[in-house]
Design an enzyme around this catalytic site. Structure first.
Site, PDB file in Angstrom:
ATOM      1  N   GLN A   1      31.189  29.653  46.022  1.00 41.84           N
ATOM      2  CA  GLN A   1      31.263  28.707  47.138  1.00 41.84           C
ATOM      3  C   GLN A   1      29.876  28.342  47.650  1.00 41.84           C
ATOM      4  OE1 GLN A   1      32.539  29.834  51.113  1.00 41.84           O
ATOM      5  NE2 GLN A   1      32.655  32.001  50.560  1.00 41.84           N
TER       6      GLN A   1
ATOM      7  N   LYS B   1      43.624  33.855  46.961  1.00 43.89           N
ATOM      8  CA  LYS B   1      42.698  33.807  45.833  1.00 43.89           C
ATOM      9  C   LYS B   1      42.999  32.617  44.930  1.00 43.89           C
ATOM     10  CE  LYS B   1      39.608  35.356  42.844  1.00 43.89           C
ATOM     11  NZ  LYS B   1      38.166  35.332  43.129  1.00 43.89           N
TER      12      LYS B   1
ATOM     13  N   GLU C   1      37.755  43.175  39.889  1.00 42.96           N
ATOM     14  CA  GLU C   1      38.730  42.155  39.499  1.00 42.96           C
ATOM     15  C   GLU C   1      39.144  42.315  38.035  1.00 42.96           C
ATOM     16  OE1 GLU C   1      38.582  38.422  42.383  1.00 42.96           O
ATOM     17  OE2 GLU C   1      37.084  38.292  40.783  1.00 42.96           O
TER      18      GLU C   1
END
Length: 402
Positions: free
Chosen positions: A316, A376, A170
């Site tokens: 999460q 995202k 990323e």
């Protein structure tokens, strides 16, 4: 009779959400709530790569804890945790001490260099807001220095990223957005600026299936990222990475290590039994042998009994830890049965820049390109919404035109 005191250490995803839920589930007369955090703000750990690349402002990635938790209901202490004295139900802070009846340890991660020589001294880490601002400023400084130097060294324009997992990929995805902007700003030929990702494993992004990995790699290569996959880093020097059996030196002006994390060192200081830097907790998220200590987030291995391995240590999952933990603490206070943690996997998405990404959502649906990038941002916005509702979402949420 005094109220039981519940102390939460850390205001990351797990700690802050646990505090928020406890404040909602327990009346003020039922328990005293205390939240300890080093800073007076929470930062979105999953946004740090964007701060480091300079594609978002660091203030967008953080918000004040008092915007989410009512200081009139929760005592907020801004201090660093030194250790937990389990025998005395006491937390030692840098500037004071706290007693507790119930303790939640959610102190997050620190970077794991796996003992690679020189990494600690010579590389930047994606670890917190301040460190990521340093990376951003250092990269731009190198471009400005190159522009204004009579004897130009093209290596100064190379950005070396160690680690091909989520954070590393990323990060390079954001760098392929930022580097052309810097080249334009400083009138530098884009071909001179290199972005190199080094990964010891035979593949990047191990959480995804091969077709999504292939898409991610091809997309990033098309935009200028160079990969050195299956390449072991043996040393990090001031000049770059020493790699491979032939000890090749890959030079760079900016060196970033994203190759691994481990739980807070407070765990070892406090005498918990560790497995790869974390505590393997019971199904109800309590530390083994401890009736009143819960360990969450990046400090914990939570086992998936069906597969015989831990659940992925994701944001999460950490926020879901909070739901189970808050319920179980309330259950202990009310003499009710505790629940075991059950992970509800909502999918995984990795960004590859502003308009690209890969992911698997909704029980197996694969996404690539703009749909993945959009998802995202939905995931990122959902985190903000869960913490602070619509008001915080409007202040800090991501809205990017395609």
């Amino acid at each position: 009779m005094s109220k039981p005191k519940i102390v939460v250490l850390g205001a990351g995803y797990a700690g802050l959400m646990t505090t928020k839920k406890l404040a909602k589930q327990l009346a003020p007369e039922e328990a005293e709530l205390v939240l300890v955090n080093k800073h007076n703000y929470h930062y979105e750990t999953t946004w740090l790569h964007e701060v480091a690349a300079g594609t978002i402002n660091h203030n967008q990635a953080r918000f004040m804890i008092s915007d989410v938790v009512n200081p009139n209901r929760v005592r907020l202490i801004y201090d660093s945790v030194v250790k937990v004295n389990k025998e005395e139900n006491k937390v030692v802070l840098e500037n004071s001490e706290l007693t507790y009846d119930y303790l939640v340890i959610a102190l997050g991660f620190v970077t794991n260099t796996f003992g690679i020589k020189g990494m600690e001294e010579n590389a930047f880490f994606i670890q917190d807001i301040d460190g990521c601002q340093l990376i951003r400023d250092h990269i731009e400084y190198k471009f400005a220095q190159y522009k204004n130097s009579e004897e130009k060294n093209d290596d100064d324009l190379t950005i070396l990223v160690g680690g091909g997992g989520f954070t590393g990929i990323e990060l390079v995805g954001e760098l392929v957005e930022k580097v052309p902007q810097l080249c334009k700003k400083y009138d530098i030929d884009r071909r001179k600026a290199r972005i190199i990702n080094v990964e010891a494993a035979p593949s990047i992004l191990p959480v995804f299936e091969k077709d999504l990995v292939a898409y991610a790699k091809e997309s990033l290569e098309r935009r200028g990222v160079e990969f050195m996959i299956g390449t072991k880093i043996t040393e990090c020097t001031e000049e770059g990475f020493v790699v491979g059996d032939d000890s090749e030196l890959v030079k760079a002006g900016t060196i970033v290590w994203t190759g691994g994390v481990t739980g807070s060192p407070v765990l070892s200081e406090s005498g918990f039994e560790l497995n790869r830097g974390k505590v393997t907790v019971n199904g109800d998220l309590r530390a083994p042998g401890e009736d009143n200590i819960f360990i969450l987030g990046d400090c914990a291995w939570v086992m998936n009994e069906a597969e015989g391995r831990p659940f992925p240590p994701t944001a999460q999952a950490a926020m879901q830890h909070a739901t189970t933990c808050a319920h179980n603490i309330a259950a202990l206070l009310h003499n009710e049965p505790l629940q075991n943690f059950i992970f509800d996997d909502k999918g995984t998405v990795a960004s590859l820049g502003i308009t690209d990404g890969v992911g698997t959502v909704f029980g197996g649906t694969k996404l690539t390109g703009k749909p993945a990038a959009t998802m995202k941002k939905v995931v990122d916005n959902r985190s903000i919404f869960l913490f602070g509702g619509v008001n915080l979402l409007l202040k800090k949420g991501k809205v990017r035109p395609f």
